[in-house]
Motif scaffolding. Structure first.
Motif, mmCIF file in Angstrom:
data_model
loop_
_atom_site.group_PDB
_atom_site.id
_atom_site.type_symbol
_atom_site.label_atom_id
_atom_site.label_comp_id
_atom_site.label_asym_id
_atom_site.label_seq_id
_atom_site.Cartn_x
_atom_site.Cartn_y
_atom_site.Cartn_z
ATOM 1 N N HIS A 169 23.548 37.642 -15.384
ATOM 2 C CA HIS A 169 23.842 38.739 -14.463
ATOM 3 C C HIS A 169 25.115 38.502 -13.669
ATOM 4 C CE1 HIS A 169 20.200 41.286 -14.711
ATOM 5 N NE2 HIS A 169 19.607 40.165 -15.063
ATOM 6 N N ARG A 170 25.670 37.302 -13.776
ATOM 7 C CA ARG A 170 26.859 36.947 -12.994
ATOM 8 C C ARG A 170 27.651 35.877 -13.730
ATOM 9 N NH1 ARG A 170 22.178 35.994 -11.031
ATOM 10 N NH2 ARG A 170 22.327 37.796 -9.668
ATOM 11 N N LYS A 171 28.904 35.736 -13.369
ATOM 12 C CA LYS A 171 29.777 34.744 -13.999
ATOM 13 C C LYS A 171 29.668 33.376 -13.347
ATOM 14 C CE LYS A 171 33.233 38.110 -15.527
ATOM 15 N NZ LYS A 171 34.667 38.519 -15.447
ATOM 16 N N ALA A 172 29.160 33.336 -12.113
ATOM 17 C CA ALA A 172 29.041 32.071 -11.380
ATOM 18 C C ALA A 172 27.867 32.160 -10.431
ATOM 19 C CB ALA A 172 30.331 31.772 -10.617
ATOM 20 N N VAL A 173 27.327 31.006 -10.051
ATOM 21 C CA VAL A 173 26.214 30.919 -9.099
ATOM 22 C C VAL A 173 26.725 30.243 -7.834
ATOM 23 C CG1 VAL A 173 23.940 29.898 -8.666
ATOM 24 C CG2 VAL A 173 24.486 30.834 -10.927
ATOM 25 N N ASN B 71 22.511 28.753 -2.983
ATOM 26 C CA ASN B 71 21.379 28.022 -3.546
ATOM 27 C C ASN B 71 21.548 26.518 -3.360
ATOM 28 O OD1 ASN B 71 19.881 30.368 -5.006
ATOM 29 N ND2 ASN B 71 22.033 30.627 -5.541
ATOM 30 N N GLN B 72 20.508 25.759 -3.705
ATOM 31 C CA GLN B 72 20.471 24.328 -3.408
ATOM 32 C C GLN B 72 20.675 23.493 -4.660
ATOM 33 O OE1 GLN B 72 16.684 22.820 -1.931
ATOM 34 N NE2 GLN B 72 17.727 21.329 -0.668
ATOM 35 N N ILE B 73 21.439 22.435 -4.526
ATOM 36 C CA ILE B 73 21.528 21.383 -5.534
ATOM 37 C C ILE B 73 21.414 20.043 -4.814
ATOM 38 C CG2 ILE B 73 22.831 22.615 -7.306
ATOM 39 C CD1 ILE B 73 25.389 21.462 -6.158
ATOM 40 N N MET B 74 20.956 19.009 -5.562
ATOM 41 C CA MET B 74 20.748 17.708 -4.920
ATOM 42 C C MET B 74 21.258 16.528 -5.737
ATOM 43 S SD MET B 74 17.094 18.194 -2.923
ATOM 44 C CE MET B 74 17.288 16.717 -1.946
ATOM 45 N N TRP B 75 21.782 16.763 -6.923
ATOM 46 C CA TRP B 75 22.287 15.662 -7.737
ATOM 47 C C TRP B 75 23.375 14.870 -7.014
ATOM 48 C CZ3 TRP B 75 27.440 15.217 -8.674
ATOM 49 C CH2 TRP B 75 28.223 16.361 -8.465
ATOM 50 N N GLN B 76 24.142 15.552 -6.154
ATOM 51 C CA GLN B 76 25.289 14.923 -5.493
ATOM 52 C C GLN B 76 24.881 13.870 -4.472
ATOM 53 O OE1 GLN B 76 24.049 17.851 -4.818
ATOM 54 N NE2 GLN B 76 24.220 18.355 -2.656
ATOM 55 N N LEU B 77 23.583 13.782 -4.162
ATOM 56 C CA LEU B 77 23.122 12.814 -3.177
ATOM 57 C C LEU B 77 22.900 11.427 -3.775
ATOM 58 C CD1 LEU B 77 20.589 15.010 -1.162
ATOM 59 C CD2 LEU B 77 23.066 14.794 -0.883
ATOM 60 N N ALA C 1 19.217 23.170 -15.269
ATOM 61 C CA ALA C 1 18.140 24.139 -15.474
ATOM 62 C C ALA C 1 18.172 25.220 -14.396
ATOM 63 C CB ALA C 1 16.793 23.421 -15.474
ATOM 64 N N GLU C 2 18.353 24.805 -13.159
ATOM 65 C CA GLU C 2 18.419 25.768 -12.046
ATOM 66 C C GLU C 2 19.609 26.705 -12.202
ATOM 67 O OE1 GLU C 2 16.411 22.638 -8.850
ATOM 68 O OE2 GLU C 2 18.586 22.807 -9.051
ATOM 69 N N HIS C 3 20.713 26.169 -12.722
ATOM 70 C CA HIS C 3 21.916 26.994 -12.880
ATOM 71 C C HIS C 3 21.690 28.100 -13.909
ATOM 72 C CE1 HIS C 3 26.105 27.773 -12.129
ATOM 73 N NE2 HIS C 3 26.402 27.686 -13.413
ATOM 74 N N HIS C 4 21.031 27.778 -15.005
ATOM 75 C CA HIS C 4 20.726 28.812 -16.004
ATOM 76 C C HIS C 4 19.784 29.861 -15.424
ATOM 77 C CE1 HIS C 4 22.711 27.281 -19.637
ATOM 78 N NE2 HIS C 4 22.443 26.071 -19.167
ATOM 79 N N ILE C 5 18.809 29.415 -14.618
ATOM 80 C CA ILE C 5 17.925 30.368 -13.950
ATOM 81 C C ILE C 5 18.736 31.277 -13.038
ATOM 82 C CG2 ILE C 5 16.065 30.590 -12.247
ATOM 83 C CD1 ILE C 5 15.080 27.796 -13.346
ATOM 84 N N GLY C 6 19.644 30.675 -12.275
ATOM 85 C CA GLY C 6 20.474 31.450 -11.358
ATOM 86 C C GLY C 6 21.342 32.482 -12.056
ATOM 87 N N LEU C 7 21.813 32.153 -13.235
ATOM 88 C CA LEU C 7 22.599 33.107 -14.008
ATOM 89 C C LEU C 7 21.734 34.265 -14.500
ATOM 90 C CD1 LEU C 7 24.652 30.539 -16.111
ATOM 91 C CD2 LEU C 7 25.597 32.065 -14.366
ATOM 92 N N ALA C 8 20.463 33.976 -14.796
ATOM 93 C CA ALA C 8 19.619 34.940 -15.507
ATOM 94 C C ALA C 8 18.845 35.899 -14.622
ATOM 95 C CB ALA C 8 18.649 34.199 -16.423
ATOM 96 N N ILE C 9 18.519 35.515 -13.376
ATOM 97 C CA ILE C 9 17.698 36.409 -12.557
ATOM 98 C C ILE C 9 18.597 37.379 -11.775
ATOM 99 C CG2 ILE C 9 15.813 34.757 -12.380
ATOM 100 C CD1 ILE C 9 16.663 34.137 -9.549
ATOM 101 N N PRO C 10 18.168 38.626 -11.631
ATOM 102 C CA PRO C 10 19.017 39.619 -10.961
ATOM 103 C C PRO C 10 19.053 39.483 -9.445
ATOM 104 C CG PRO C 10 16.969 40.630 -11.680
ATOM 105 C CD PRO C 10 16.966 39.239 -12.240
ATOM 106 N N ASN C 11 17.948 39.085 -8.838
ATOM 107 C CA ASN C 11 17.821 39.093 -7.373
ATOM 108 C C ASN C 11 18.061 37.706 -6.783
ATOM 109 O OD1 ASN C 11 15.367 38.545 -8.796
ATOM 110 N ND2 ASN C 11 14.196 38.708 -6.893
ATOM 111 N N ALA D 222 29.445 29.708 -15.112
ATOM 112 C CA ALA D 222 28.400 29.678 -16.135
ATOM 113 C C ALA D 222 28.683 28.594 -17.169
ATOM 114 C CB ALA D 222 28.298 31.035 -16.816
ATOM 115 N N PHE D 223 27.605 28.030 -17.715
ATOM 116 C CA PHE D 223 27.718 27.065 -18.800
ATOM 117 C C PHE D 223 27.698 27.804 -20.138
ATOM 118 C CE2 PHE D 223 25.111 23.948 -15.994
ATOM 119 C CZ PHE D 223 26.218 23.743 -15.190
ATOM 120 N N THR D 224 28.359 27.221 -21.133
ATOM 121 C CA THR D 224 28.446 27.889 -22.435
ATOM 122 C C THR D 224 27.884 27.057 -23.585
ATOM 123 O OG1 THR D 224 30.690 27.034 -22.748
ATOM 124 C CG2 THR D 224 30.476 29.219 -21.743
#
Length: 374
Positions: free
Chosen positions: A131-135, A322-328, A307-317, A348-350
């Motif tokens: 639904h979007r090009k970036a999250v 949003n939150q990420i935590m890998w950087q910690l 996984a969260e990023h793909h979800i973020g790309l796919a849901i309309p609302n 988006a990832f390809t």
């Protein structure tokens, strides 16, 4: 049609860059159980899940659950997980969906990664497209004292971050002090607070009123997670928008929050609700009530972020912070792609599946740390 030939569970311990301070205490490391689902053609799907309350215990549970997958198609992830839940949980009187979801999230994640690799498509395209090009993601402030948090806020402000996220619920005096210190550093940027169930209804109402002067965009989970009416009571009495987090661990929680008008937005992630496909269901329920989803991350690596990023790309609302935590973590086990947002946005990832590559040496180090911790 390919079949699942084996499932491996690899416990990892990953040290953090600095201690993690929140209302529940202090954490020094993230612990995850890596899950590798291999098909009979050699293709491997990878996921991970959190380990509460015990890493060895949850690894043993995962081994038991994974036995049900071998010999089946990875494209049957939804009915497989539903059957496993009925047989291994409900069939033994263990009606503990919140705990089960945390196990199934890693399995579901690995199965979708495998499906995408087999199809040669990124997961968000399997979910119906982007639904979007970036999250959009927020800047997660770290530190113990007001001075440390202010320094981190200054760094984020210099990087033109859009949204800042601060942990509170650590005591009234300190909460007000750190909020004021961060606000001074970030100017008119958006500021969000997360109390992590740290307040009673009475304290939450009082704290919200005292915090209004700092132009707070929302306060996340101010009251205990098991009482949705408590959160609804606070929302009715205060001027700051309220967001549900720990109160939303199942699809039924999401429905009740919407039905009771207990929150202005729902913060939930695959770790809570059981994976990628259940997140799509949660988003649909929230959408029907006119609410956005803010993706919640957990004590995980870049695997979950993907996984969260793909979800973020796919849901309309979807929310834009949003939150990420890998950087910690000191060194994330995902070597590619680059998961660092630019000015709060990640494109988006390809690549097929979840689209990541692991740093095998860092995975091996994580396994050795786990072994040393036993």
């Amino acid at each position: 049609m390919v079949k699942i030939s084996s499932v491996r569970v690899r416990p990892l311990v990953l040290p953090l860059k600095q201690p993690y301070h929140w209302s529940y205490g202090i954490r020094e490391a993230f612990a995850v159980n890596l899950i590798e689902v291999e098909a009979d053609d050699g293709t491997v799907g990878i996921g991970e899940c959190t380990v509460a309350p015990d890493q060895t215990g949850t690894a043993a549970i995962l081994h038991r659950l994974a036995n049900h997958l071998v010999g089946h198609s990875p494209h049957d992830v939804a009915p497989l997980i539903a059957r496993i839940f009925h047989q291994e949980y409900l069939g033994h009187g263990a009606n503990i969906m919140r705990a089960a979801n945390q196990m199934f999230s890693g399995i579901d994640m690995a199965m979708w990664d495998l499906q995408g690799k087999l199809a040669g498509l990124p997961v968000h395209q399997l979910l119906g497209g982007a639904h979007r090009k970036a999250v959009g993601y927020f800047y997660f402030l770290q530190g113990e004292t007001a001075e440390e948090l202010a320094r981190d806020a200054a760094v984020g402000h210099a990087q033109s971050e859009r949204v800042f996220y601060l942990k509170v619920g650590r005591g009234e005096k300190l909460d007000l002090e750190i909020t004021a210190a961060v606000r001074r550093e970030i100017g008119d940027a958006r500021l969000r607070l997360d109390a992590n169930e740290g307040w009673s209804v009475h304290d939450a109402i009082n704290m919200c009123r005292k915090l209004e002067r700092y132009d707070i965009e929302f306060i996340e989970q101010p009251t205990v997670s098991w009482s949705i009416p408590a959160m609804a009571h606070v929302r009715e009495k205060v001027g700051i928008p309220i967001v549900a987090d720990q109160a939303a661990f199942t699809l039924y929680d999401v429905y009740e929050i919407c039905r009771q008008r207990a929150a202005d937005m729902i913060c939930i992630g695959p770790r809570e609700i059981g994976g990628i496909q259940p997140m799509m269901k949660a988003a649909a329920v929230a959408e029907s009530a006119g609410l956005k989803i803010c993706i919640h991350s957990s004590f995980t690596t870049g695997i979950t972020t993907c996984a969260e990023h793909h979800i973020g790309l796919a849901i309309p609302n979807l929310d834009d912070g949003n939150q990420i935590m890998w950087q910690l973590v000191q060194k994330d086990i995902v070597s590619s792609p680059d998961l660092a947002p630019r000015n709060g946005w990640l494109d988006a990832f390809t690549k097929p599946g979840l689209g990541f590559q692991l740093a095998d040496d860092l995975v091996a180090k994580g396994e050795r740390r786990y072994a040393a911790s036993r």
